[in-house]
Write a protein that holds these residues in place. Structure first.
Motif, PDB file in Angstrom:
ATOM      1  N   LEU A 238       0.875  -1.174   0.000  1.00  0.00           N
ATOM      2  CA  LEU A 238       0.000   0.000   0.000  1.00  0.00           C
ATOM      3  C   LEU A 238       0.905   1.215   0.000  1.00  0.00           C
ATOM      4  N   HIS A 239       0.791   2.020  -1.057  1.00  0.00           N
ATOM      5  CA  HIS A 239       1.673   3.170  -1.224  1.00  0.00           C
ATOM      6  C   HIS A 239       0.903   4.465  -1.020  1.00  0.00           C
ATOM      7  N   TYR A 240       1.475   5.358  -0.213  1.00  0.00           N
ATOM      8  CA  TYR A 240       0.866   6.671   0.021  1.00  0.00           C
ATOM      9  C   TYR A 240       1.843   7.764  -0.371  1.00  0.00           C
ATOM     10  N   ASN A 241       1.380   8.631  -1.245  1.00  0.00           N
ATOM     11  CA  ASN A 241       2.159   9.782  -1.694  1.00  0.00           C
ATOM     12  C   ASN A 241       1.387  11.047  -1.329  1.00  0.00           C
ATOM     13  N   ILE A 242       1.997  11.922  -0.533  1.00  0.00           N
ATOM     14  CA  ILE A 242       1.339  13.183  -0.196  1.00  0.00           C
ATOM     15  C   ILE A 242       1.457  14.099  -1.409  1.00  0.00           C
ATOM     16  N   SER A 243       0.387  14.178  -2.153  1.00  0.00           N
ATOM     17  CA  SER A 243       0.400  14.960  -3.388  1.00  0.00           C
ATOM     18  C   SER A 243      -1.026  15.252  -3.805  1.00  0.00           C
ATOM     19  N   GLN A 244      -1.213  16.404  -4.398  1.00  0.00           N
ATOM     20  CA  GLN A 244      -2.505  16.744  -4.965  1.00  0.00           C
ATOM     21  C   GLN A 244      -2.442  16.637  -6.486  1.00  0.00           C
ATOM     22  N   PRO A 245      -3.551  16.293  -7.130  1.00  0.00           N
ATOM     23  CA  PRO A 245      -3.569  16.280  -8.594  1.00  0.00           C
ATOM     24  C   PRO A 245      -3.265  17.680  -9.129  1.00  0.00           C
ATOM     25  N   GLY A 246      -2.727  17.743 -10.313  1.00  0.00           N
ATOM     26  CA  GLY A 246      -2.461  19.043 -10.908  1.00  0.00           C
ATOM     27  C   GLY A 246      -0.996  19.309 -11.138  1.00  0.00           C
ATOM     28  N   TRP A 247      -0.141  18.512 -10.530  1.00  0.00           N
ATOM     29  CA  TRP A 247       1.283  18.665 -10.812  1.00  0.00           C
ATOM     30  C   TRP A 247       1.894  17.291 -11.065  1.00  0.00           C
ATOM     31  N   ALA A 248       3.097  17.291 -11.581  1.00  0.00           N
ATOM     32  CA  ALA A 248       3.671  16.051 -12.099  1.00  0.00           C
ATOM     33  C   ALA A 248       3.865  14.977 -11.037  1.00  0.00           C
ATOM     34  N   LYS A 249       4.111  15.367  -9.789  1.00  0.00           N
ATOM     35  CA  LYS A 249       4.385  14.366  -8.761  1.00  0.00           C
ATOM     36  C   LYS A 249       3.201  13.438  -8.534  1.00  0.00           C
ATOM     37  N   PHE A 250       1.992  13.890  -8.800  1.00  0.00           N
ATOM     38  CA  PHE A 250       0.835  12.994  -8.704  1.00  0.00           C
ATOM     39  C   PHE A 250       0.967  11.856  -9.711  1.00  0.00           C
ATOM     40  N   SER A 251       1.323  12.185 -10.949  1.00  0.00           N
ATOM     41  CA  SER A 251       1.476  11.133 -11.961  1.00  0.00           C
ATOM     42  C   SER A 251       2.680  10.251 -11.654  1.00  0.00           C
ATOM     43  N   TRP A 252       3.683  10.819 -11.026  1.00  0.00           N
ATOM     44  CA  TRP A 252       4.855  10.042 -10.630  1.00  0.00           C
ATOM     45  C   TRP A 252       4.466   8.917  -9.667  1.00  0.00           C
ATOM     46  N   SER A 253       4.067   9.359  -8.459  1.00  0.00           N
ATOM     47  CA  SER A 253       4.006   8.455  -7.316  1.00  0.00           C
ATOM     48  C   SER A 253       2.601   8.078  -6.906  1.00  0.00           C
ATOM     49  N   SER A 254       1.595   8.711  -7.525  1.00  0.00           N
ATOM     50  CA  SER A 254       0.208   8.346  -7.231  1.00  0.00           C
ATOM     51  C   SER A 254      -0.468   7.720  -8.436  1.00  0.00           C
ATOM     52  N   PHE A 255       0.315   7.398  -9.464  1.00  0.00           N
ATOM     53  CA  PHE A 255      -0.278   6.778 -10.646  1.00  0.00           C
ATOM     54  C   PHE A 255       0.672   5.754 -11.282  1.00  0.00           C
ATOM     55  N   PHE A 256       1.655   6.213 -12.042  1.00  0.00           N
ATOM     56  CA  PHE A 256       2.489   5.280 -12.798  1.00  0.00           C
ATOM     57  C   PHE A 256       3.344   4.363 -11.925  1.00  0.00           C
ATOM     58  N   ALA A 257       4.110   4.937 -10.998  1.00  0.00           N
ATOM     59  CA  ALA A 257       5.079   4.135 -10.251  1.00  0.00           C
ATOM     60  C   ALA A 257       4.444   2.958  -9.513  1.00  0.00           C
ATOM     61  N   PRO A 258       3.342   3.142  -8.763  1.00  0.00           N
ATOM     62  CA  PRO A 258       2.750   1.985  -8.074  1.00  0.00           C
ATOM     63  C   PRO A 258       2.165   0.956  -9.038  1.00  0.00           C
ATOM     64  N   TRP A 259       1.445   1.436 -10.058  1.00  0.00           N
ATOM     65  CA  TRP A 259       0.766   0.501 -10.959  1.00  0.00           C
ATOM     66  C   TRP A 259       1.715  -0.126 -11.982  1.00  0.00           C
ATOM     67  N   ASN A 260       2.945   0.378 -12.073  1.00  0.00           N
ATOM     68  CA  ASN A 260       3.957  -0.308 -12.887  1.00  0.00           C
ATOM     69  C   ASN A 260       4.249  -1.697 -12.337  1.00  0.00           C
ATOM     70  N   VAL A 261       4.034  -1.885 -11.014  1.00  0.00           N
ATOM     71  CA  VAL A 261       4.314  -3.182 -10.392  1.00  0.00           C
ATOM     72  C   VAL A 261       3.103  -3.738  -9.643  1.00  0.00           C
ATOM     73  N   GLY A 262       1.937  -3.126  -9.800  1.00  0.00           N
ATOM     74  CA  GLY A 262       0.722  -3.675  -9.193  1.00  0.00           C
ATOM     75  C   GLY A 262       0.535  -3.369  -7.731  1.00  0.00           C
ATOM     76  N   ALA A 263       1.180  -2.317  -7.216  1.00  0.00           N
ATOM     77  CA  ALA A 263       0.951  -1.914  -5.825  1.00  0.00           C
ATOM     78  C   ALA A 263      -0.389  -1.188  -5.699  1.00  0.00           C
ATOM     79  N   THR A 264      -0.895  -1.099  -4.492  1.00  0.00           N
ATOM     80  CA  THR A 264      -2.144  -0.391  -4.215  1.00  0.00           C
ATOM     81  C   THR A 264      -1.847   1.060  -3.873  1.00  0.00           C
ATOM     82  N   ILE A 265      -2.638   1.967  -4.410  1.00  0.00           N
ATOM     83  CA  ILE A 265      -2.467   3.397  -4.153  1.00  0.00           C
ATOM     84  C   ILE A 265      -3.452   3.837  -3.074  1.00  0.00           C
ATOM     85  N   LEU A 266      -2.963   4.605  -2.104  1.00  0.00           N
ATOM     86  CA  LEU A 266      -3.835   5.263  -1.136  1.00  0.00           C
ATOM     87  C   LEU A 266      -4.061   6.692  -1.589  1.00  0.00           C
TER      88      LEU A 266
END
Length: 565
Positions: A238-266
């Motif tokens: 279960l991965h948690y990234n403190i980030s709001q949508p609207g900037w690149a870090k959301f796509s980094w750690s709240s989208f691509f990085a976890p689902w590249n390996v099938g982790a769950t996003i919080l």
């Protein structure tokens, strides 16, 4: 080696903690690529349909989505916008808080070849007008508060958005997102080309007006394999990234990085940042991997970390350089070492401290496996060890990494950063004898005083080690004799009273910790610092205010001068 096999090899490297094999991976860009149909669906939806993909939490509300459920919802979204004449290559403007439609709309748009334009909820009508004049969208997705802004900005352009979708309630001219539920849960993916535009990120603008960073269908998701390895997440986490949508870090750690390996996003949606609630959530939901900006970590370490029982395995920080004090306090309170990393909106994770690596406190780490990074001068010449210079990436068409394609509609800026066969990041650093990189500052932030060059990060790090300092930002202040003096803006820790004695205490402290020429000559206490939506300090604003006040020869409130100013 095909692309899907590369993703599997990365997952294997993380699971086995054998990162040396990553250097053997040499991706070859295919003609066509679609991350949803070529990676997300085969790796997650088809093989692990019932695994949790997303846990969304807001106050007492909590929703969960499996990979199969998210895939079905994203297909419905794609079918719905296609019915409204939205076509491959069109743009979608998304301005939402942290709610589930962010995730399934991203999946839908990637699958359908729709270019995504994320926007922070903090942007106002004027910001939207700037964006709409730069790139006008064919689709808009928003909640009630942001729908009103979109309507006003749209009106000023004289154009009409094809379809506007609202995530709550009703609004004239907008379709309810509930209408997508009548669509088929199956959808055909677009045959997107690898170099097709995927994201238009308007940069956070630390040094001027926002630029439009263009990322592609192949480069950006592939590039985020470096982010996945940096965090060290794996399937079942279960991965948690403190980030709001609207900037690149959301796509980094709240989208691509976890689902590249099938982790769950919080997806933890909050109205305001409460350190106790954050720590309680980390404990109660048993978060395994955690990413946070140093700004948030500074607030978290003010709490009694020993009062919580964590399930954390990996912690990383991004957005601003990580100060050693945070690392030490967090490790003592949680038992987990926070690892620093460096990247940009224009790329992915470039320099990191990998899991199980020998971390040097204060260093960004070493270059990640997809990037060839050098420290170079302005003429493209590689510099010697310990010599300060520009952080650059070697750049040629044969390299496959996460570097952006171009700045949209700005060839001048493109040519400014791509030269001598390198991409110039605009940041300064030096490399030590073991290959570790040490951040100095943005080129514009480096202070030139009395013929010395001073990196603000080093001065800020010293100040942040003082127990009475919560946050610090260091800039150049115009000075008649020195050309510039070092000035520190400081937010005091809770319950510390603002007094001249505290200012003198900090001056004395810096004298014992820093070389004479690096000592702040001015300290100004403040209650907040201007920041981008990603948490980076906007020193450009501080410098502008400082230049104006010094021009007017004004003494600012709560400003104190060193006796050797």
């Amino acid at each position: 080696m095909n692309t899907l096999e590369i993703y599997r090899r990365v997952a294997q490297a993380i699971a086995e903690r054998d990162f040396d094999i990553l250097d053997q991976l040499k991706p070859i860009k295919p003609t066509h690529f679609n991350w949803v149909t070529d990676v997300f669906e085969p790796l997650n939806v088809q093989q692990h349909p019932n695994d949790l993909a997303l846990i969304w939490k807001y106050n007492d509300q909590q929703q969960t989505y499996t990979f199969a459920e998210l895939a079905a919802r994203s297909n419905q979204f794609l079918n719905f916008i296609r019915k409204h004449d939205v076509q491959y290559g069109d743009n979608i403007f998304i301005q939402l808080p942290l709610v589930p439609p962010n995730w399934y709309s991203y999946l839908a748009c990637i699958k359908g070849g729709i270019v995504i334009i994320p926007a922070a909820t903090s942007l106002d009508v004027r910001d939207l007008e700037f964006r709409f004049k730069s790139v006008f969208p064919q689709v808009a997705l928003a909640d009630q508060a942001n729908a009103e802004k979109i309507d006003k900005a749209e009106k000023t352009t004289g154009k009409k958005i094809k379809v506007k979708i609202i995530t709550e309630g009703t609004r004239e001219g907008w379709e309810s997102i509930d209408n997508i539920l009548s669509e088929s849960i199956e959808a055909e993916g677009a045959k997107t080309q690898s170099d097709d535009d995927l994201f238009y990120f308007f940069t956070s603008g630390t040094t001027g007006m926002p630029k439009i960073v263009v990322h592609t269908h192949y480069g950006y998701p592939m590039g985020h394999l470096t982010t996945t390895t940096w965090v060290g997440m794996k399937r079942g986490d279960l991965h948690y990234n403190i980030s709001q949508p609207g900037w690149a870090k959301f796509s980094w750690s709240s989208f691509f990085a976890p689902w590249n390996v099938g982790a769950t996003i919080l997806g933890y949606h909050i109205d305001r940042f409460d350190p106790k609630e954050q720590l309680q959530t980390l404990q109660d939901l048993k978060v395994n991997t955690f990413c946070s900006p140093p700004t948030s970590l500074r607030m978290l370490i003010q709490e009694d970390l020993s009062a919580y029982t964590f399930s954390l395995r990996e912690c990383v920080a991004a957005g601003e350089p990580l100060n050693p004090e945070i690392i030490e306090v967090w490790k003592k309170g949680t038992g987990v070492l926070i690892r620093d990393g460096y990247g940009q909106t224009e790329a992915t994770a470039l320099v990191v401290n990998l899991p199980n690596s020998n971390v040097k406190f204060g260093s960004m780490g070493k270059p990640t496996f997809l990037y060839d990074i050098v420290i170079a001068d302005d003429d493209g010449q590689q510099l010697e060890t310990l010599e300060e210079g520009n952080i650059c990436l070697t750049h040629n068409k044969e390299n496959v990494n996460g570097l952006f394609k171009t700045y949209l509609n700005d060839t001048g800026r493109h040519q400014l950063v791509f030269k001598h066969g390198l991409y110039y990041t605009g940041d300064k650093a030096y490399k030590d004898e073991e290959g570790y990189l040490w951040f100095v500052g943005r080129d514009d932030d480096v202070i030139k005083a009395s013929d010395f060059r001073i990196g603000p990060f080093e001065v800020e790090s010293v100040l942040l080690e003082h127990p009475k300092v919560l946050e610090a930002a260091v800039i150049a202040s115009p000075h008649a004799l020195r050309s510039n003096a070092v000035k520190a803006f400081i937010i005091l820790a809770p319950e510390v009273k603002l007094t001249a004695e505290v200012a003198q205490e900090l001056f004395d402290y810096c004298e014992n910790q820093l070389a004479r020429y690096k000592i702040p000559r001015i300290i100004e206490f403040t209650h907040e610092l201007p920041k981008t939506i990603s948490g980076k300090i906007r020193r450009i604003e501080l410098r502008a205010e400082e230049a104006l006040s010094k021009h007017k020869k004004e003494k600012r409130p709560n400003e104190f001068y060193h006796d050797k100013y």
